[in-house]
Design a protein around this motif. Structure first.
Motif, short mmCIF file in Angstrom:
data_model
loop_
_atom_site.label_atom_id
_atom_site.label_comp_id
_atom_site.label_asym_id
_atom_site.label_seq_id
_atom_site.Cartn_x
_atom_site.Cartn_y
_atom_site.Cartn_z
N ARG A 132 -17.64 92.48 15.72
CA ARG A 132 -16.25 92.19 15.39
C ARG A 132 -16.10 90.76 14.86
N THR A 176 -5.94 89.00 18.79
CA THR A 176 -7.27 89.62 18.78
C THR A 176 -7.16 91.15 18.91
N THR A 194 -8.43 93.49 15.95
CA THR A 194 -9.74 93.96 16.44
C THR A 194 -10.79 92.86 16.30
N MET A 195 -10.50 91.71 16.95
CA MET A 195 -11.38 90.56 16.89
C MET A 195 -11.85 90.18 18.29
N GLN A 196 -12.95 89.46 18.34
CA GLN A 196 -13.37 88.78 19.56
C GLN A 196 -12.97 87.31 19.43
#
Length: 310
Positions: A148, A180, A184-186
């Motif tokens: 990600r 996030t 759809t992030m870290q």
């Protein structure tokens, strides 16, 4: 060819002087301004005989240039340069006539002009693509848990103009989690030396259950450059011109967390970066956008060498 950097011993000032010297191809050394107790009560521009109001500053014989930063650094650096018969370059508004320096390098938000004034949109800094590439190789596997995109969050602290305590940390943490999840992030976060410990505790409590690491750089393993290098998006608090300047030198879009408080100077700086398309104010619903790195430091470094015939 060596430059001596003279300023109060703050990380942001060191970074600006080092950035200018390195991007001009100069070796450098730092001489901190340590003010004698009584005189710290008064602005340096009012000191009689400035070099008698600070601890001694000795200059190596091979020095070719004095670089001074800030109001106090400017007063002391100019006095050292006159004593040594050396050219002197001032970084930031010196709060005195610019003609007293061979060259002044200021930011757009400083609002000063003159035939010996160079303007940079960003604060000067030592970040380069080579350093970013090295940091990416060292940190990517440690910062990214999966495929990600990565949000790197850089947190400053209260500075007399802005407030950043537990309440602000709660709000920022909520925004990070929402951003996030939506994109759809870290994410990974690092505080600075100015960050309130209560705020750091809030970040840990709120973010770590969501798999977001809070890295303090304890033990000398500072993740800051790695976070700049590996980020797909960077978020930074509005109190730090230096961190914002280094963030926009990367290829990542930059989001700015507003904080309670007010600074006309920093507001003008953020507006300059907004107009250039490099930053946007933080919004959990914001999506990443395409950017190109913004860094005027190499330009002013080359012009400094040309004008001073270094």
């Amino acid at each position: 060819m060596k430059a001596i950097i003279i300023a109060e011993d703050f990380a942001g000032m060191r970074a600006q002087g080092a950035g200018l010297a390195e991007k001009a191809g100069l070796e450098w050394d730092f001489r901190p301004v340590r003010i004698q107790p009584f005189w710290s009560r008064f602005p340096a521009r009012y000191w009689p005989f400035p070099l008698k109001r600070v601890d001694p500053i000795r200059i190596p014989e091979d020095t070719r240039l004095i670089i001074c930063i800030g109001g106090t650094g400017g007063v002391v650096g100019r006095a050292v340069a006159r004593r040594e018969g050396l050219p002197v370059v001032q970084i930031q508004n010196p709060r005195m006539p610019v003609r007293k320096f061979d060259l002044v390098i200021a930011n757009t938000h400083d609002g000063i002009t003159g035939p010996n004034v160079l303007i940079s949109r960003n604060a000067l800094h030592p970040v380069t693509q080579q350093k970013l590439d090295l940091a990416r190789a060292q940190w990517e596997e440690r910062l990214k848990r999966d495929d990600r995109p990565l949000l790197s969050v850089l947190i400053g602290g209260a500075n007399g103009r802005f407030t950043l305590g537990a309440a602000e940390a709660e709000r920022i943490a909520e925004g990070i989690i929402a951003f996030t999840m939506r994109n759809t992030m870290q994410a990974v976060l690092t505080p600075s030396r100015r960050t309130d410990p209560a705020a750091v505790d809030i970040f840990r409590k709120r973010l770590e259950p969501h798999g977001i690491a809070v890295l303090t750089g304890s033990g000398g393993d500072n993740p800051y450059m790695g976070m700049l290098a590996c980020a797909d998006v960077i978020a930074v608090t509005t109190d730090s011109v230096s961190m914002m300047s280094e963030a926009v030198a990367t290829s990542a879009p930059v989001l700015v967390f507003p904080l309670p408080g007010r600074s006309k100077r920093i507001s003008r700086f953020v507006k300059t970066l907004e107009d250039a398309g490099r930053v946007k104010m933080f919004d959990p619903e914001q999506t990443p956008w395409d950017v190109t790195p913004l860094d005027d430091t190499p330009l002013v470094a080359r012009e400094m060498r040309r004008r001073l015939k270094l």
